[in-house]
Every structure is written in structure tokens, then in C-alpha cells.
Design a protein around this motif. Structure first.
Motif, PDB file in Angstrom:
ATOM      1  N   ALA A  37       2.092  11.866 -81.557  1.00  0.00           N
ATOM      2  CA  ALA A  37       1.677  11.299 -80.274  1.00  0.00           C
ATOM      3  C   ALA A  37       0.166  11.156 -80.209  1.00  0.00           C
ATOM      4  CB  ALA A  37       2.169  12.174 -79.131  1.00  0.00           C
ATOM      5  N   THR A  38      -0.552  12.128 -80.735  1.00  0.00           N
ATOM      6  CA  THR A  38      -2.016  12.053 -80.747  1.00  0.00           C
ATOM      7  C   THR A  38      -2.495  10.885 -81.600  1.00  0.00           C
ATOM      8  OG1 THR A  38      -2.184  14.430 -80.409  1.00  0.00           O
ATOM      9  CG2 THR A  38      -4.120  13.331 -81.295  1.00  0.00           C
ATOM     10  N   ALA A  39      -1.899  10.699 -82.765  1.00  0.00           N
ATOM     11  CA  ALA A  39      -2.273   9.573 -83.629  1.00  0.00           C
ATOM     12  C   ALA A  39      -1.986   8.250 -82.933  1.00  0.00           C
ATOM     13  CB  ALA A  39      -1.515   9.659 -84.948  1.00  0.00           C
ATOM     14  N   TYR A  40      -0.834   8.140 -82.283  1.00  0.00           N
ATOM     15  CA  TYR A  40      -0.464   6.917 -81.562  1.00  0.00           C
ATOM     16  C   TYR A  40      -1.455   6.634 -80.435  1.00  0.00           C
ATOM     17  CZ  TYR A  40       2.066   3.872 -78.369  1.00  0.00           C
ATOM     18  OH  TYR A  40       2.411   2.850 -77.535  1.00  0.00           O
ATOM     19  N   LEU A  41      -1.767   7.651 -79.633  1.00  0.00           N
ATOM     20  CA  LEU A  41      -2.687   7.444 -78.514  1.00  0.00           C
ATOM     21  C   LEU A  41      -4.090   7.076 -78.992  1.00  0.00           C
ATOM     22  CD1 LEU A  41      -1.610  10.255 -76.053  1.00  0.00           C
ATOM     23  CD2 LEU A  41      -1.368   7.790 -75.748  1.00  0.00           C
ATOM     24  N   ASN A  42      -4.560   7.688 -80.073  1.00  0.00           N
ATOM     25  CA  ASN A  42      -5.872   7.335 -80.609  1.00  0.00           C
ATOM     26  C   ASN A  42      -5.904   5.871 -81.020  1.00  0.00           C
ATOM     27  OD1 ASN A  42      -7.074   9.817 -80.206  1.00  0.00           O
ATOM     28  ND2 ASN A  42      -6.506  10.585 -82.227  1.00  0.00           N
ATOM     29  N   ARG A  43      -4.846   5.406 -81.645  1.00  0.00           N
ATOM     30  CA  ARG A  43      -4.774   3.995 -82.046  1.00  0.00           C
ATOM     31  C   ARG A  43      -4.755   3.081 -80.820  1.00  0.00           C
ATOM     32  NH1 ARG A  43      -6.285  -0.120 -83.864  1.00  0.00           N
ATOM     33  NH2 ARG A  43      -4.909  -1.653 -84.756  1.00  0.00           N
ATOM     34  N   GLN A  44      -4.009   3.460 -79.804  1.00  0.00           N
ATOM     35  CA  GLN A  44      -3.946   2.669 -78.578  1.00  0.00           C
ATOM     36  C   GLN A  44      -5.307   2.618 -77.888  1.00  0.00           C
ATOM     37  OE1 GLN A  44      -1.446   0.793 -77.223  1.00  0.00           O
ATOM     38  NE2 GLN A  44      -0.465   1.156 -79.173  1.00  0.00           N
ATOM     39  N   TYR A  45      -5.997   3.745 -77.814  1.00  0.00           N
ATOM     40  CA  TYR A  45      -7.315   3.777 -77.175  1.00  0.00           C
ATOM     41  C   TYR A  45      -8.306   2.888 -77.910  1.00  0.00           C
ATOM     42  CZ  TYR A  45      -5.781   7.720 -74.309  1.00  0.00           C
ATOM     43  OH  TYR A  45      -5.129   8.532 -73.428  1.00  0.00           O
TER      44      TYR A  45
END
Length: 80
Positions: free
Chosen positions: A46-54
Motif C-alpha cells: 500500500a505504501t508503494a502504491y500510494l507513493n506512486r500515486q502521489y
């Protein structure tokens, strides 16, 4: 009651509920070792996904801010 008072009361109620929910979740049992391992893997993904989204949202926001600055001026770009 005025609209402002109702809005403030709703905000206070939301904060109280949020505090209760956080306390409820953090005081719950973390589970077995296997459950903690799975939760850690989910959190990492989830952290990797959110970093990519940001990063993607940041790039789009930057481009939109530049376009707004050119078309509508610096005030509109700063407001955005």
C-alpha cells in the motif's frame, strides 16, 4: 441554530468519532505472527502504491499549475 453552528457541531462530532475509532483500532489485538506478517506485506504494498500515486498527482498538478499561470495568471495558479 445557524448554519455555521451546525457545521461546527458536525466537525466536532466527526473529530470525536475519529478519535474513538483510532483508539478502538489501536487497542485491538494485533493477531498471530502470521497475521502480522501478512499485515506488514499489505502495508508495504500500500505504501508503494500510494507513493506512486502521489508522484503522478504531483506531476499532473505541476503541469496544471503552469497552464493556469500562463492562461489565468499567478494568483489562479497559487490558488490551485
Amino acid at each position: 441554530m445557524t448554519d455555521v453552528q451546525i457545521s461546527l457541531m458536525c466537525g466536532v462530532l466527526a473529530l470525536l468519532y475519529g478519535g474513538w475509532a483510532v483508539r478502538s483500532v489501536t487497542s485491538a489485538d494485533a493477531g498471530s505472527d502470521r497475521m502480522r506478517e501478512i499485515a506488514g506485506a499489505i502495508q508495504e504494498g500500500a505504501t508503494a502504491y500510494l507513493n506512486r500515486q502521489y508522484r503522478a498527482i504531483g506531476m499532473v498538478g505541476f503541469v496544471v499549475a503552469i497552464i493556469l499561470s500562463i492562461l489565468l495568471g499567478a494568483e489562479a495558479s497559487i490558488g490551485f
